[in-house]
Write a protein that holds these residues in place. Structure first.
Motif, PDB file in Angstrom:
ATOM      1  N   HIS A  23      31.490   4.252  42.075  1.00  0.00           N
ATOM      2  CA  HIS A  23      30.605   5.570  42.360  1.00  0.00           C
ATOM      3  C   HIS A  23      29.186   5.694  41.842  1.00  0.00           C
ATOM      4  O   HIS A  23      28.484   6.438  42.401  1.00  0.00           O
ATOM      5  CB  HIS A  23      31.360   6.680  41.478  1.00  0.00           C
ATOM      6  N   PHE A  24      28.810   4.856  41.079  1.00  0.00           N
ATOM      7  CA  PHE A  24      27.318   4.446  40.409  1.00  0.00           C
ATOM      8  C   PHE A  24      26.514   3.577  41.240  1.00  0.00           C
ATOM      9  O   PHE A  24      25.357   3.610  40.801  1.00  0.00           O
ATOM     10  CB  PHE A  24      27.727   4.481  38.860  1.00  0.00           C
ATOM     11  N   ASP A  25      27.176   2.986  42.240  1.00  0.00           N
ATOM     12  CA  ASP A  25      26.183   1.948  42.968  1.00  0.00           C
ATOM     13  C   ASP A  25      25.536   1.172  42.003  1.00  0.00           C
ATOM     14  O   ASP A  25      26.233   0.312  41.122  1.00  0.00           O
ATOM     15  CB  ASP A  25      25.420   2.968  43.918  1.00  0.00           C
ATOM     16  N   LYS A  26      24.449   1.252  42.087  1.00  0.00           N
ATOM     17  CA  LYS A  26      23.384   0.029  41.184  1.00  0.00           C
ATOM     18  C   LYS A  26      22.832   0.818  39.900  1.00  0.00           C
ATOM     19  O   LYS A  26      22.200   0.269  39.272  1.00  0.00           O
ATOM     20  CB  LYS A  26      22.486  -0.526  41.982  1.00  0.00           C
ATOM     21  N   GLY A 213      34.139  10.987  28.199  1.00  0.00           N
ATOM     22  CA  GLY A 213      35.189  10.359  28.816  1.00  0.00           C
ATOM     23  C   GLY A 213      35.696  11.114  29.906  1.00  0.00           C
ATOM     24  O   GLY A 213      35.041  10.962  31.244  1.00  0.00           O
ATOM     25  N   ARG A 214      36.776  11.660  29.695  1.00  0.00           N
ATOM     26  CA  ARG A 214      37.529  12.416  31.065  1.00  0.00           C
ATOM     27  C   ARG A 214      36.900  13.523  31.880  1.00  0.00           C
ATOM     28  O   ARG A 214      37.283  13.663  32.958  1.00  0.00           O
ATOM     29  CB  ARG A 214      38.770  12.965  30.381  1.00  0.00           C
ATOM     30  N   SER A 215      35.678  14.206  31.271  1.00  0.00           N
ATOM     31  CA  SER A 215      35.012  14.950  32.142  1.00  0.00           C
ATOM     32  C   SER A 215      34.384  14.214  33.334  1.00  0.00           C
ATOM     33  O   SER A 215      34.414  14.691  34.320  1.00  0.00           O
ATOM     34  CB  SER A 215      33.958  15.551  31.271  1.00  0.00           C
ATOM     35  N   ILE A 216      33.822  12.886  33.157  1.00  0.00           N
ATOM     36  CA  ILE A 216      33.341  12.007  34.172  1.00  0.00           C
ATOM     37  C   ILE A 216      34.326  11.485  34.650  1.00  0.00           C
ATOM     38  O   ILE A 216      34.633  11.269  35.892  1.00  0.00           O
ATOM     39  CB  ILE A 216      32.386  11.303  33.370  1.00  0.00           C
ATOM     40  N   ASN A 221      34.276  13.746  41.783  1.00  0.00           N
ATOM     41  CA  ASN A 221      32.820  12.949  42.106  1.00  0.00           C
ATOM     42  C   ASN A 221      32.296  12.625  40.777  1.00  0.00           C
ATOM     43  O   ASN A 221      31.649  13.438  40.396  1.00  0.00           O
ATOM     44  CB  ASN A 221      31.984  13.794  43.100  1.00  0.00           C
ATOM     45  N   PRO A 222      32.766  11.425  40.351  1.00  0.00           N
ATOM     46  CA  PRO A 222      32.129  11.170  38.731  1.00  0.00           C
ATOM     47  C   PRO A 222      30.663  11.101  38.823  1.00  0.00           C
ATOM     48  O   PRO A 222      30.349  11.331  37.773  1.00  0.00           O
ATOM     49  CB  PRO A 222      32.680   9.689  38.376  1.00  0.00           C
ATOM     50  N   PHE A 223      29.963  10.612  39.769  1.00  0.00           N
ATOM     51  CA  PHE A 223      28.624  10.324  39.719  1.00  0.00           C
ATOM     52  C   PHE A 223      27.764  11.771  39.712  1.00  0.00           C
ATOM     53  O   PHE A 223      26.974  12.087  38.836  1.00  0.00           O
ATOM     54  CB  PHE A 223      28.165   9.856  40.907  1.00  0.00           C
ATOM     55  N   ASN A 224      28.508  12.767  40.650  1.00  0.00           N
ATOM     56  CA  ASN A 224      27.624  14.104  40.406  1.00  0.00           C
ATOM     57  C   ASN A 224      27.943  14.762  39.062  1.00  0.00           C
ATOM     58  O   ASN A 224      27.057  15.329  38.525  1.00  0.00           O
ATOM     59  CB  ASN A 224      28.562  15.187  41.374  1.00  0.00           C
ATOM     60  N   VAL A 225      29.031  14.603  38.550  1.00  0.00           N
ATOM     61  CA  VAL A 225      29.473  15.224  36.957  1.00  0.00           C
ATOM     62  C   VAL A 225      28.595  14.537  36.122  1.00  0.00           C
ATOM     63  O   VAL A 225      28.042  14.934  35.171  1.00  0.00           O
ATOM     64  CB  VAL A 225      30.757  15.146  36.620  1.00  0.00           C
ATOM     65  N   MET A 229      25.900  16.464  33.561  1.00  0.00           N
ATOM     66  CA  MET A 229      26.042  16.264  32.397  1.00  0.00           C
ATOM     67  C   MET A 229      24.677  15.440  31.568  1.00  0.00           C
ATOM     68  O   MET A 229      24.096  15.789  30.479  1.00  0.00           O
ATOM     69  CB  MET A 229      27.162  15.444  31.925  1.00  0.00           C
ATOM     70  N   LYS A 230      24.187  14.630  32.222  1.00  0.00           N
ATOM     71  CA  LYS A 230      23.019  13.920  31.893  1.00  0.00           C
ATOM     72  C   LYS A 230      21.816  14.746  31.824  1.00  0.00           C
ATOM     73  O   LYS A 230      20.829  14.852  30.826  1.00  0.00           O
ATOM     74  CB  LYS A 230      22.644  12.704  32.813  1.00  0.00           C
TER      75      LYS A 230
END
Length: 235
Positions: A23-26, A213-216, A221-225, A229-230
């Motif tokens: 999901h994070f590509d590069k 951890g689990r929040s992402i 959509n892990p990348f959006n979260v 958060m970042k």
């Protein structure tokens, strides 16, 4: 090293880990490899993640006699990891031995991994600590004392709740690393954590790094979260 948001790869098989990272590509990430993942996949997972350009917090929480910890850290230093940890409850001799092992095992020309010590797990509250671990002092006093012992032993910082960062900086100085798990968004379930804060709160409290951890990892959509958060973390 910039103040990182570290993603905990606490997943139960390699396929799920690779699917998450896809999901994070590069995107270059800072990831945590814990006991479950390392004991299952060993050096291979470290090499795979480093080949992809990621930084690694190897979260094994060593706690054993000083000689064993020293020899183990000497081996782990050869893995090109960025952060590794022990339990501060192992005592000053054990923590000093961990630092010695890292110094001995770091290849020439490479930077020694950052060494941090767990004060009290963020799944532990004061009642559990006093009734089950039989430590009768207040939780904040225990955390502050363990952090001071870690600094005296040559350790670079601690794992702690973000709520404890101000008292640790007061005892050990603002340059002492504070890596904080138990990070959730306001809308997320707390799960098995007891001392929980949001990324924004962790930043306001002065945390150096946070572990999510689990929040992402459980998000649709892990990348959006991660991006949300970042942004909350970096301000």
């Amino acid at each position: 090293m910039q103040r990182p948001l570290i993603i905990a790869l606490d997943l139960d098989d390699a396929g799920k880990r690779r699917e998450l990272l896809s999901h994070f590509d590069k995107e270059t990430l800072f990831v945590k490899v814990g006991m479950e993942l390392f004991y299952r996949e060993g050096r291979q997972v470290i090499e795979e993640l480093k080949d992809a350009g990621h930084q690694i917090f190897l979260d094994l929480k060593l706690h054993d006699i000083p000689n064993t910890v020293q020899r183990t850290m000497k081996e782990l230093a050869s893995l090109d990891i960025d952060i590794v940890n022990v339990h501060a409850a192992g005592g000053k001799k054990m923590m000093s031995a961990a630092r010695e092992g890292l110094d001995q095992g770091t290849p020439v020309g490479k930077e020694r991994p950052i060494l941090i010590a767990v004060t009290q797990l963020t799944s532990t509250d004061e009642g559990t600590m006093q009734k089950e671990l039989l430590i009768q002092q207040p939780l904040n006093e225990v955390v502050r004392t363990y952090a001071s012992f870690a600094k005296e032993s040559g350790v670079d910082g601690v794992v702690c709740s973000a709520k404890e960062v101000p008292l640790i900086h007061d005892a050990c100085g603002s340059s002492f690393y504070t890596v904080c798990p138990g990070i959730r968004r306001a809308e997320d379930a707390v799960g098995d954590q007891k001392r929980v804060v949001t990324p924004h709160e962790a930043r306001e409290l002065g945390s150096w790094g946070i572990v999510v951890g689990r929040s992402i990892t459980s998000a649709e959509n892990p990348f959006n979260v991660y991006q949300q958060m970042k942004q909350d973390w970096e301000g």
